[in-house]
Design a protein around this motif. Structure first.
Motif, PDB file in Angstrom:
ATOM      1  N   LEU A   1       0.826  -1.203   0.000  1.00 29.59           N
ATOM      2  CA  LEU A   1       0.000   0.000   0.000  1.00 29.59           C
ATOM      3  C   LEU A   1       0.864   1.258   0.000  1.00 29.59           C
ATOM      4  N   ILE A   2       1.924   1.248   0.785  1.00 26.70           N
ATOM      5  CA  ILE A   2       2.817   2.416   0.862  1.00 26.70           C
ATOM      6  C   ILE A   2       3.505   2.663  -0.478  1.00 26.70           C
ATOM      7  N   ARG A   3       4.036   1.616  -1.078  1.00 29.04           N
ATOM      8  CA  ARG A   3       4.792   1.783  -2.321  1.00 29.04           C
ATOM      9  C   ARG A   3       3.898   2.090  -3.520  1.00 29.04           C
ATOM     10  N   ASN A   4       2.598   1.875  -3.368  1.00 31.51           N
ATOM     11  CA  ASN A   4       1.642   2.206  -4.431  1.00 31.51           C
ATOM     12  C   ASN A   4       0.619   3.216  -3.933  1.00 31.51           C
ATOM     13  N   ARG A   5       1.030   4.065  -2.986  1.00 25.13           N
ATOM     14  CA  ARG A   5       0.093   5.005  -2.378  1.00 25.13           C
ATOM     15  C   ARG A   5      -0.539   5.923  -3.420  1.00 25.13           C
ATOM     16  N   ASN A   6      -1.778   6.274  -3.126  1.00 20.70           N
ATOM     17  CA  ASN A   6      -2.616   7.114  -3.992  1.00 20.70           C
ATOM     18  C   ASN A   6      -3.056   6.404  -5.268  1.00 20.70           C
ATOM     19  N   ILE A   7      -2.751   5.113  -5.366  1.00 20.12           N
ATOM     20  CA  ILE A   7      -3.174   4.329  -6.527  1.00 20.12           C
ATOM     21  C   ILE A   7      -4.157   3.258  -6.075  1.00 20.12           C
ATOM     22  N   ALA A   8      -5.289   3.160  -6.749  1.00 23.58           N
ATOM     23  CA  ALA A   8      -6.283   2.150  -6.404  1.00 23.58           C
ATOM     24  C   ALA A   8      -5.814   0.783  -6.885  1.00 23.58           C
ATOM     25  N   LEU A   9      -5.788  -0.173  -5.969  1.00 21.63           N
ATOM     26  CA  LEU A   9      -5.366  -1.536  -6.282  1.00 21.63           C
ATOM     27  C   LEU A   9      -6.518  -2.496  -6.042  1.00 21.63           C
ATOM     28  N   SER A  10      -6.740  -3.382  -6.984  1.00 21.20           N
ATOM     29  CA  SER A  10      -7.790  -4.375  -6.808  1.00 21.20           C
ATOM     30  C   SER A  10      -7.381  -5.382  -5.742  1.00 21.20           C
ATOM     31  N   ARG A  11      -8.360  -6.091  -5.214  1.00 21.92           N
ATOM     32  CA  ARG A  11      -8.060  -7.145  -4.238  1.00 21.92           C
ATOM     33  C   ARG A  11      -7.167  -8.213  -4.866  1.00 21.92           C
ATOM     34  N   GLU A  12      -7.425  -8.529  -6.129  1.00 21.50           N
ATOM     35  CA  GLU A  12      -6.615  -9.528  -6.818  1.00 21.50           C
ATOM     36  C   GLU A  12      -5.162  -9.068  -6.949  1.00 21.50           C
ATOM     37  N   LYS A  13      -4.972  -7.789  -7.264  1.00 23.46           N
ATOM     38  CA  LYS A  13      -3.618  -7.263  -7.399  1.00 23.46           C
ATOM     39  C   LYS A  13      -2.918  -7.230  -6.037  1.00 23.46           C
ATOM     40  N   LEU A  14      -3.637  -6.893  -4.988  1.00 22.74           N
ATOM     41  CA  LEU A  14      -3.051  -6.906  -3.644  1.00 22.74           C
ATOM     42  C   LEU A  14      -2.644  -8.317  -3.240  1.00 22.74           C
ATOM     43  N   LEU A  15      -3.465  -9.294  -3.576  1.00 17.02           N
ATOM     44  CA  LEU A  15      -3.090 -10.687  -3.316  1.00 17.02           C
ATOM     45  C   LEU A  15      -1.810 -11.055  -4.056  1.00 17.02           C
ATOM     46  N   GLU A  16      -1.740 -10.660  -5.315  1.00 14.03           N
ATOM     47  CA  GLU A  16      -0.581 -10.990  -6.138  1.00 14.03           C
ATOM     48  C   GLU A  16       0.689 -10.354  -5.577  1.00 14.03           C
ATOM     49  N   LEU A  17       0.598  -9.094  -5.169  1.00 13.91           N
ATOM     50  CA  LEU A  17       1.784  -8.364  -4.737  1.00 13.91           C
ATOM     51  C   LEU A  17       2.200  -8.696  -3.310  1.00 13.91           C
ATOM     52  N   ALA A  18       1.229  -8.884  -2.426  1.00 19.85           N
ATOM     53  CA  ALA A  18       1.548  -9.077  -1.005  1.00 19.85           C
ATOM     54  C   ALA A  18       1.612 -10.540  -0.589  1.00 19.85           C
ATOM     55  N   TRP A  19       0.888 -11.396  -1.290  1.00 17.67           N
ATOM     56  CA  TRP A  19       0.887 -12.824  -0.941  1.00 17.67           C
ATOM     57  C   TRP A  19       1.681 -13.673  -1.940  1.00 17.67           C
ATOM     58  N   GLY A  20       1.701 -13.258  -3.188  1.00 16.44           N
ATOM     59  CA  GLY A  20       2.417 -14.026  -4.210  1.00 16.44           C
ATOM     60  C   GLY A  20       1.473 -14.773  -5.119  1.00 16.44           C
ATOM     61  N   TYR A  21       1.997 -15.170  -6.269  1.00 11.26           N
ATOM     62  CA  TYR A  21       1.184 -15.811  -7.303  1.00 11.26           C
ATOM     63  C   TYR A  21       0.602 -17.148  -6.842  1.00 11.26           C
ATOM     64  N   ASP A  22       1.290 -17.842  -5.952  1.00 15.55           N
ATOM     65  CA  ASP A  22       0.863 -19.190  -5.592  1.00 15.55           C
ATOM     66  C   ASP A  22      -0.103 -19.232  -4.417  1.00 15.55           C
ATOM     67  N   PHE A  23      -0.579 -18.063  -3.967  1.00 13.74           N
ATOM     68  CA  PHE A  23      -1.515 -18.054  -2.843  1.00 13.74           C
ATOM     69  C   PHE A  23      -2.850 -18.639  -3.282  1.00 13.74           C
ATOM     70  N   GLU A  24      -3.396 -19.547  -2.477  1.00 16.24           N
ATOM     71  CA  GLU A  24      -4.599 -20.272  -2.871  1.00 16.24           C
ATOM     72  C   GLU A  24      -5.866 -19.764  -2.180  1.00 16.24           C
ATOM     73  N   GLY A  25      -5.748 -18.729  -1.357  1.00 10.52           N
ATOM     74  CA  GLY A  25      -6.922 -18.188  -0.684  1.00 10.52           C
ATOM     75  C   GLY A  25      -7.739 -17.305  -1.611  1.00 10.52           C
ATOM     76  N   ASP A  26      -8.815 -16.697  -1.063  1.00  7.39           N
ATOM     77  CA  ASP A  26      -9.637 -15.810  -1.884  1.00  7.39           C
ATOM     78  C   ASP A  26      -9.460 -14.366  -1.423  1.00  7.39           C
ATOM     79  N   THR A  27     -10.142 -13.470  -2.128  1.00  7.84           N
ATOM     80  CA  THR A  27      -9.928 -12.041  -1.896  1.00  7.84           C
ATOM     81  C   THR A  27     -10.443 -11.577  -0.544  1.00  7.84           C
ATOM     82  N   ARG A  28     -11.258 -12.367   0.134  1.00  5.95           N
ATOM     83  CA  ARG A  28     -11.719 -11.964   1.466  1.00  5.95           C
ATOM     84  C   ARG A  28     -10.548 -11.874   2.445  1.00  5.95           C
ATOM     85  N   THR A  29      -9.487 -12.595   2.148  1.00  8.78           N
ATOM     86  CA  THR A  29      -8.282 -12.510   2.970  1.00  8.78           C
ATOM     87  C   THR A  29      -7.755 -11.074   3.003  1.00  8.78           C
TER      88      THR A  29
END
Length: 219
Positions: free
Chosen positions: A159-187
């Motif tokens: 969030l800090i490194r992309n501040r003022n930019i709207a990020l989707s839940r899917e993109k946040l999962l990709e960036l903060a959890w990684g491509y192999d995360f198997e959970g859903d966006t409610r996380t």
């Protein structure tokens, strides 16, 4: 934050890059040909150059050769996508190579990664009564250390490194959890709620309707 020179002759792309990098706190100067790039480099001390290859007056390879002795990190931004082009760019001394079209989030990540490698990245982030030590992975509220989990901290950094930019839940999962995360966006929602509560960021981590979240930092 960093002073970045953007050398890109396609004005819409140049403007878009400039605007997005300024949103996250960088200072940017834009030029549109190779000769103008060299003139600007003589006037300023840049932390990073984003350099197109196919430029008017002087191409990106020639610009890179001219600035090589200055030890300024360079990322090539180009539509030249062949393996031989990538090898040539990196062999000549570019630090990274991004093929157009690219997502701005990817560019942000590559910029931050290179600035960290060259010790020019932001080490602390301050917002209201919150202070974040990015290298030490610590967050403070009113100068008191806050107990946040490693995953919460990873999300906070995104969030800090992309501040003022709207990020989707899917993109946040990709960036903060990684491509192999198997959970859903409610996380993401759960972790955002925890960050807001622990750091008192309700007024700064904004919900973007039907999309995701944005850390809003006003100048």
């Amino acid at each position: 934050m960093a002073l970045i020179l953007i050398v890109e002759d396609e004005m819409p792309i140049n403007v878009l890059i400039n605007r997005n990098l300024k949103l996250v706190g960088h200072e940017c100067i834009s030029v549109y040909d190779g000769e103008a790039a060299l003139e600007m480099i003589q006037k300023h001390t840049f932390d990073l150059i984003l350099l197109d290859i196919m430029l008017p007056k002087m191409n990106g390879y020639e610009v890179l050769e001219a600035v090589k002795k200055m030890n300024i990190p360079v990322i090539f931004l180009t539509s030249k996508s062949s393996l031989s082009d990538r090898v040539k760019g990196l062999t000549l001394g570019a630090d990274d190579y991004i093929v157009k079209p690219f997502e701005m989030v990817e560019l942000q990540a590559r910029v931050e990664a290179l600035l960290r490698r060259t010790n020019k990245a932001q080490k602390f982030f301050v917002l209201s009564n919150v202070r974040v030590n990015l290298d030490g992975r610590q967050a403070f509220l009113n100068d008191k250390l806050v107990d946040i989990t490693p995953q919460e901290f990873d999300l906070l950094v995104v969030l800090i490194r992309n501040r003022n930019i709207a990020l989707s839940r899917e993109k946040l999962l990709e960036l903060a959890w990684g491509y192999d995360f198997e959970g859903d966006t409610r996380t993401v929602d759960v972790h955002i709620t925890k960050l807001r509560k622990k750091l008192g960021l309700d007024n700064y981590i904004k919900t973007v309707y039907k999309l995701g979240y944005r850390l809003e930092v006003l100048d």
